[in-house]
Design a protein around this motif. Structure first.
Motif, short mmCIF file in Angstrom:
data_model
loop_
_atom_site.label_atom_id
_atom_site.label_comp_id
_atom_site.label_asym_id
_atom_site.label_seq_id
_atom_site.Cartn_x
_atom_site.Cartn_y
_atom_site.Cartn_z
N ALA A 66 0.82 -1.21 0.00
CA ALA A 66 0.00 0.00 0.00
C ALA A 66 0.85 1.26 0.00
O ALA A 66 0.60 2.20 -0.76
CB ALA A 66 -0.93 -0.01 1.22
N GLN A 67 1.88 1.27 0.84
CA GLN A 67 2.73 2.46 0.91
C GLN A 67 3.46 2.68 -0.41
O GLN A 67 3.58 3.82 -0.87
CB GLN A 67 3.73 2.33 2.05
N GLY A 68 3.93 1.60 -1.02
CA GLY A 68 4.61 1.71 -2.31
C GLY A 68 3.71 2.29 -3.38
O GLY A 68 4.14 3.10 -4.21
N GLN A 69 2.44 1.91 -3.36
CA GLN A 69 1.50 2.43 -4.35
C GLN A 69 1.17 3.90 -4.09
O GLN A 69 1.07 4.69 -5.02
CB GLN A 69 0.23 1.58 -4.36
N VAL A 70 0.98 4.25 -2.82
CA VAL A 70 0.64 5.64 -2.49
C VAL A 70 1.80 6.58 -2.81
O VAL A 70 1.60 7.72 -3.24
CB VAL A 70 0.24 5.76 -1.00
N LYS A 71 3.03 6.11 -2.62
CA LYS A 71 4.20 6.96 -2.88
C LYS A 71 4.35 7.34 -4.35
O LYS A 71 5.10 8.26 -4.68
CB LYS A 71 5.47 6.26 -2.39
N LYS A 72 3.64 6.66 -5.23
CA LYS A 72 3.69 7.00 -6.66
C LYS A 72 2.96 8.30 -6.96
O LYS A 72 3.17 8.91 -8.02
CB LYS A 72 3.09 5.86 -7.48
N TYR A 73 2.11 8.74 -6.03
CA TYR A 73 1.38 9.99 -6.25
C TYR A 73 2.22 11.16 -5.77
O TYR A 73 2.55 11.27 -4.58
CB TYR A 73 0.02 9.93 -5.54
N GLU A 74 2.58 12.04 -6.72
CA GLU A 74 3.60 13.05 -6.46
C GLU A 74 3.20 14.11 -5.45
O GLU A 74 4.07 14.81 -4.91
CB GLU A 74 3.99 13.73 -7.78
N THR A 75 1.92 14.26 -5.15
CA THR A 75 1.50 15.29 -4.19
C THR A 75 1.40 14.76 -2.76
O THR A 75 1.01 15.50 -1.87
CB THR A 75 0.14 15.89 -4.60
N VAL A 76 1.74 13.49 -2.56
CA VAL A 76 1.68 12.88 -1.22
C VAL A 76 3.09 12.75 -0.66
O VAL A 76 3.97 12.15 -1.30
CB VAL A 76 1.00 11.51 -1.24
N ARG A 77 3.31 13.31 0.52
CA ARG A 77 4.61 13.20 1.18
C ARG A 77 4.45 12.44 2.49
O ARG A 77 3.36 12.35 3.06
CB ARG A 77 5.18 14.60 1.46
N PHE A 78 5.58 11.91 2.98
CA PHE A 78 5.57 11.13 4.22
C PHE A 78 6.55 11.73 5.22
O PHE A 78 7.62 12.21 4.86
CB PHE A 78 5.94 9.68 3.95
N TYR A 79 6.15 11.66 6.49
CA TYR A 79 7.01 12.09 7.59
C TYR A 79 6.99 11.00 8.65
O TYR A 79 5.92 10.57 9.09
CB TYR A 79 6.50 13.41 8.18
N SER A 80 8.16 10.55 9.05
CA SER A 80 8.28 9.50 10.07
C SER A 80 8.45 10.14 11.44
O SER A 80 9.46 10.80 11.72
CB SER A 80 9.47 8.60 9.76
N GLY A 81 7.42 9.97 12.28
CA GLY A 81 7.48 10.55 13.61
C GLY A 81 6.12 10.48 14.28
O GLY A 81 5.12 10.13 13.66
#
Length: 302
Positions: A66-81
């Motif tokens: 799921a995370q791999g698929q969502v990361k393909k969308y360029e307007t979605v960013r992730f923050y670990s914390g």
């Protein structure tokens, strides 16, 4: 550090519900930040079930896909914390993490889950999610026709007994103290030959999380292969309540059919807002939350 860029949506929690919301928003080109602590509530569960196309797959594998698929969308960013506080100023929400980073968003989606509170029973933590389970829909089939217990009392015990009775002929109710069942409920259980043990439980004997024996305070024991446990829980994150989100009597975040909370601009999805604790429900409710957040943003823009 303060990141003054205003995101369209801040998603707190990056497991199934949060990722599902992020996908819906990413596909609408909304600028999204997913803040995730990396501690899903089903971390100890070896396999996920009752989810079409993913039945029997380890939860970590489903989340990774799921995370791999969502990361393909360029307007979605992730923050670990870990998000630890939140405030609302005007039409904007401010979320601050444990390390002091601050982010701003027009909408917030909480997909933060709940935290089970373990009873003081030796071995319970080791068996939780493996042979001590919470849901017959998620795990019951795998323990069909096995010696099964239910660790619960009162209404929740009666509800679970009715569901599990169809899965095994060897079912025992453990109330872990004096029974709170009504006389009618007790008679119904007796009719289906479901014994009730009121003695307190002290220990679960197991082999690498596989339940073998339940030991009681009087020294007696019972052999079981699996046990359903109705445990108390709290919201994993205190931020929704601090923002003013109301909870249900059971302790879930109150939402409407569109996953909107009682605070305008705030949505909740997944385990924190529903007693249906499953990957399938988390994905479904996350999809709705993402779509409705996008809908609100669109209406406000026009």
């Amino acid at each position: 550090m303060t990141h003054r860029k205003i995101f369209d949506v801040l998603i707190i929690g990056g497991s199934y519900a949060g990722l599902s919301a992020a996908m819906a928003l990413g596909r609408s080109l909304k600028n999204v930040l997913v803040i995730d602590s990396g501690k899903p509530c089903n971390a100890t569960t070896p396999h996920s079930h009752n989810f079409l196309t993913q039945d029997g797959i380890p939860p970590k594998e489903i989340a990774a896909i799921a995370q791999g698929q969502v990361k393909k969308y360029e307007t979605v960013r992730f923050y670990s914390g870990l998000a630890v506080s939140g405030t609302k100023t005007g039409d904007e929400f401010q979320i601050t993490t444990q390390t002091g980073d601050t982010f701003w968003g027009k909408k917030v989606v909480f997909a933060t889950g709940i935290k089970d509170e373990m009873l003081p029973i030796q071995g319970l933590v080791d068996c939780w999610g493996k042979s001590v389970i919470h849901c017959p829909y998620c795990h019951g089939y795998e323990y069909r026709h096995k010696k099964t217990g239910i660790l619960a009392n009162g209404e929740s015990a009666f509800h679970m007994a009715k569901l599990v009775n169809n899965l095994t002929d060897e079912l025992t109710l453990l109330t872990n103290g004096p029974s709170n069942l009504s006389s009618e409920q007790t008679e119904a259980l007796q009719k289906y030959k479901i014994p009730i043990i009121e003695t307190g439980v002290t220990n679960l004997e197991h082999e690498k999380g596989c339940l073998q024996q339940v030991v009681f305070k009087d020294g007696s024991s019972i052999s079981l292969d699996a046990m359903y446990a109705s445990l108390p829980f709290v919201q994993h994150s205190e931020i929704p309540v601090s923002l003013g989100c109301e909870l249900t009597e059971q302790g879930y975040i109150q939402t409407d059919p569109f996953q909107k909370t009682t605070v305008p601009g705030v949505f909740a999805c997944g385990d924190n807002a529903s007693m249906m604790r499953s990957v399938a429900n988390a994905v479904a409710s996350g999809n709705i939350a993402g779509a409705m957040a996008n809908h609100e943003l669109t209406e406000e823009q026009f």
